[in-house]
Write a protein that holds these residues in place. Structure first.
Motif, PDB file in Angstrom:
ATOM      1  N   ALA A 157       0.817  -1.219   0.000  1.00 53.70           N
ATOM      2  CA  ALA A 157       0.000   0.000   0.000  1.00 53.70           C
ATOM      3  C   ALA A 157       0.850   1.268   0.000  1.00 53.70           C
ATOM      4  O   ALA A 157       0.573   2.220   0.722  1.00 53.70           O
ATOM      5  CB  ALA A 157      -0.973  -0.007   1.182  1.00 53.70           C
ATOM      6  N   LYS A 158       1.875   1.259  -0.811  1.00 57.34           N
ATOM      7  CA  LYS A 158       2.749   2.433  -0.905  1.00 57.34           C
ATOM      8  C   LYS A 158       2.877   2.949  -2.340  1.00 57.34           C
ATOM      9  O   LYS A 158       3.055   4.141  -2.568  1.00 57.34           O
ATOM     10  CB  LYS A 158       4.124   2.091  -0.347  1.00 57.34           C
ATOM     11  CG  LYS A 158       5.068   3.284  -0.334  1.00 57.34           C
ATOM     12  CD  LYS A 158       6.351   2.996   0.420  1.00 57.34           C
ATOM     13  CE  LYS A 158       7.248   4.233   0.429  1.00 57.34           C
ATOM     14  NZ  LYS A 158       8.484   3.996   1.173  1.00 57.34           N
ATOM     15  N   TYR A 159       2.803   2.058  -3.294  1.00 51.51           N
ATOM     16  CA  TYR A 159       3.070   2.448  -4.675  1.00 51.51           C
ATOM     17  C   TYR A 159       1.802   2.358  -5.532  1.00 51.51           C
ATOM     18  O   TYR A 159       1.069   1.362  -5.470  1.00 51.51           O
ATOM     19  CB  TYR A 159       4.175   1.562  -5.264  1.00 51.51           C
ATOM     20  CG  TYR A 159       5.431   1.617  -4.439  1.00 51.51           C
ATOM     21  CD1 TYR A 159       6.244   2.751  -4.442  1.00 51.51           C
ATOM     22  CD2 TYR A 159       5.788   0.555  -3.609  1.00 51.51           C
ATOM     23  CE1 TYR A 159       7.378   2.821  -3.653  1.00 51.51           C
ATOM     24  CE2 TYR A 159       6.928   0.612  -2.820  1.00 51.51           C
ATOM     25  CZ  TYR A 159       7.726   1.747  -2.841  1.00 51.51           C
ATOM     26  OH  TYR A 159       8.839   1.817  -2.058  1.00 51.51           O
ATOM     27  N   TRP A 160       1.600   3.361  -6.339  1.00 47.03           N
ATOM     28  CA  TRP A 160       0.355   3.472  -7.088  1.00 47.03           C
ATOM     29  C   TRP A 160       0.363   2.670  -8.384  1.00 47.03           C
ATOM     30  O   TRP A 160       1.314   2.737  -9.166  1.00 47.03           O
ATOM     31  CB  TRP A 160       0.069   4.931  -7.439  1.00 47.03           C
ATOM     32  CG  TRP A 160      -0.356   5.752  -6.259  1.00 47.03           C
ATOM     33  CD1 TRP A 160       0.423   6.571  -5.503  1.00 47.03           C
ATOM     34  CD2 TRP A 160      -1.669   5.812  -5.693  1.00 47.03           C
ATOM     35  NE1 TRP A 160      -0.319   7.141  -4.490  1.00 47.03           N
ATOM     36  CE2 TRP A 160      -1.607   6.696  -4.588  1.00 47.03           C
ATOM     37  CE3 TRP A 160      -2.885   5.219  -6.003  1.00 47.03           C
ATOM     38  CZ2 TRP A 160      -2.727   6.993  -3.805  1.00 47.03           C
ATOM     39  CZ3 TRP A 160      -4.003   5.509  -5.223  1.00 47.03           C
ATOM     40  CH2 TRP A 160      -3.913   6.391  -4.130  1.00 47.03           C
ATOM     41  N   ALA A 161      -0.733   1.964  -8.588  1.00 45.71           N
ATOM     42  CA  ALA A 161      -1.031   1.427  -9.911  1.00 45.71           C
ATOM     43  C   ALA A 161      -1.802   2.517 -10.659  1.00 45.71           C
ATOM     44  O   ALA A 161      -2.634   3.218 -10.063  1.00 45.71           O
ATOM     45  CB  ALA A 161      -1.883   0.170  -9.797  1.00 45.71           C
ATOM     46  N   VAL A 162      -1.497   2.661 -11.935  1.00 45.83           N
ATOM     47  CA  VAL A 162      -2.095   3.765 -12.698  1.00 45.83           C
ATOM     48  C   VAL A 162      -2.711   3.251 -13.998  1.00 45.83           C
ATOM     49  O   VAL A 162      -2.385   2.152 -14.476  1.00 45.83           O
ATOM     50  CB  VAL A 162      -1.047   4.856 -13.020  1.00 45.83           C
ATOM     51  CG1 VAL A 162      -0.533   5.516 -11.753  1.00 45.83           C
ATOM     52  CG2 VAL A 162       0.101   4.282 -13.845  1.00 45.83           C
ATOM     53  N   ALA A 163      -3.558   4.075 -14.582  1.00 46.21           N
ATOM     54  CA  ALA A 163      -4.256   3.692 -15.820  1.00 46.21           C
ATOM     55  C   ALA A 163      -3.276   3.603 -16.982  1.00 46.21           C
ATOM     56  O   ALA A 163      -2.448   4.494 -17.181  1.00 46.21           O
ATOM     57  CB  ALA A 163      -5.355   4.694 -16.122  1.00 46.21           C
ATOM     58  N   THR A 164      -3.384   2.536 -17.734  1.00 46.07           N
ATOM     59  CA  THR A 164      -2.473   2.305 -18.852  1.00 46.07           C
ATOM     60  C   THR A 164      -2.928   3.015 -20.123  1.00 46.07           C
ATOM     61  O   THR A 164      -2.136   3.239 -21.029  1.00 46.07           O
ATOM     62  CB  THR A 164      -2.358   0.804 -19.128  1.00 46.07           C
ATOM     63  OG1 THR A 164      -3.664   0.234 -19.057  1.00 46.07           O
ATOM     64  CG2 THR A 164      -1.475   0.137 -18.102  1.00 46.07           C
TER      65      THR A 164
END
Lengths: 265, 175
Positions: A157-164
């Motif tokens: 819960a530290k690094y963001w997943a983002v829209a591709t």
């Protein structure tokens, strides 16, 4: 400083041109060492976890699975199926390798999934890694569907997943978020930290927009801290026949990652 | 229980450059199926009005959860209908008429896909139970995701999803 010195030595040895090396961690696999770097910096995070920002990016070719017992990949399939895709984790470094056959995995070397060996280059393709379910695009007819990506460090819960790509959030489950891109492809993000998911079903998102934090959530149980990322698209075979398939995503991930490293995600 | 119902309907025929096109739907066969499609309880008009504007056959469960919370995300050529099951699981069905790639069916990959297109497999992948299938020209994914992916039989055994698959009906869609 003692912790940092070996990494600087490694950096100096790694050079900057593309070359072939034999990995220490087994197998005579071809490793392409690229020109991408993070600026030669090595640092400790606040939690004392080493984040190796200085290492040169390298990746074994698509279809070469590591260890070799982990399955049979799509050898020589170097097609970048989604050339414009944004890398699904916001920031580098990130590491594509096996959760099952890596250190701490069910079939891997004994140890913990946070072992630093899991947080090193080169990347290893695991799209066709052995599974029990059907995958028509894999040589064995079975496979993984997507690839597993560890974020910068073993912290959940530290690094963001983002829209591709631009699209609409079409589904949110207990640990899965699906993005239907404007291209019609379905991008699935798994093992996200549920409370951190900041998009809603039906929300339009822009390429690069934050979705949720990478974690170890697998519906009431835990997995290692990683993002399982896969992509479905429909292939038209003609004569009224088509099939929705999971795309070989490794090469597209390598391509997207290089753009991220070069500051043009 | 009140319906929770969201609709995102983008009826323009805009297709992204990476979307190669739309698959041909076998409407003749669809119309035959529609005659036989009778839900145990009618879906709300608000929902069927929207579904009626889509350009692919819209398959939904015939007997399941009409009173529960559900979400519909749709444009003219695509939909995902998902249901919040009462006991901590989500069921969803996605229909899609677009395609992003073409392949010669005589190639190795083409043969593999051709073979796969004729099979229905229910697979417990990544803790989810799902199946992909094609009907009347479009492609569909039926999936259940459990909050307890290890011990919830709906996500470990295919029976639950197979029963839903066997009772899908066409609720809407038009040429």
């Amino acid at each position: 400083m003692r912790k940092v010195l070996p990494f600087f030595i490694l950096l100096l040895l790694s050079g900057c041109a593309t070359k072939t090396v034999v990995p220490e961690n087994g197998g005579a696999e071809h490793i392409e060492v690229g020109d991408d770097s993070f600026g030669g910096e090595v640092q400790d995070s606040q939690n004392g976890i080493i984040v190796d920002k200085g290492a040169k990016f390298s990746s074994t070719p698509a279809g070469v699975l590591y260890p070799s017992k982990s399955g049979k990949g799509r050898a020589n399939d170097n097609t970048i199926y989604i050339p414009s895709m944004r890398f699904p984790i916001e920031k580098a470094p990130a590491y594509i390798n096996s959760q099952v056959y890596g250190v701490g995995g069910i079939n891997g070397e004994k140890g913990k999934s946070c072992d630093k060996k899991n947080y090193q280059y080169p990347w290893h393709d695991n799209f066709c890694e052995t599974r029990t379910w059907g995958m028509p695009m894999c040589p064995s007819g079975k496979g993984h569907q997507g690839v597993d990506v560890r974020p910068m460090s073993c912290e959940k819960a530290k690094y963001w997943a983002v829209a591709t790509e631009n699209g609409i959030i079409s589904y949110i489950g207990s640990y899965t978020v699906s993005l239907r891109g404007d291209s019609g492809r379905i991008y699935r993000y798994m093992h996200l930290d549920s409370p951190s998911v900041i998009v809603k079903e039906g929300a339009k998102v822009k390429r690069g927009e934050r979705i949720g934090l990478v974690s170890d959530n697998m519906g009431g149980t835990k997995t290692s801290i990683h993002l399982h990322f896969d992509v479905q698209q429909t292939v038209n075979l003609g004569n009224g026949v088509s099939k929705k398939v999971f795309v070989q995503i490794y090469t597209s991930m390598v391509d997207a990652y290089k753009r991220l490293l070069n500051g043009r995600p | 229980m009140s319906h929770k119902f969201y609709t995102i309907l983008l009826l323009s025929s805009f297709l992204n450059a990476e979307t190669l096109g739309l698959l041909d739907i076998n409407w003749k066969q669809v119309n035959k199926e529609v005659v036989m499609s009778k839900p145990q309880k009618a879906y709300p008009k608000k929902l069927t009005d929207v579904i009626g504007k889509m350009t692919l056959p819209v398959y939904l469960p015939s007997n399941y959860l009409y009173e529960s919370k559900y979400t519909l995300i749709a444009d003219a050529n695509f939909y995902t209908m998902s249901y919040h099951l009462e006991d901590n699981a989500r069921l969803s069905i996605t229909g899609d008429r677009t395609f992003q790639d073409t392949l010669n069916p005589n190639t190795t990959d083409g043969q593999s896909l051709l073979k796969a297109s004729k099979m229905i497999e229910f697979y417990p992948a990544e803790g989810l139970m799902s199946t992909d299938f094609g009907r009347n020209g479009a492609n569909y994914t039926l999936l259940v995701e459990c909050y307890d992916s290890i011990s919830d039989k709906r996500c470990t055994d295919k029976t639950f999803l197979q029963n839903i698959y066997n009772k899908l009906i066409i609720v809407g869609g038009t040429k």
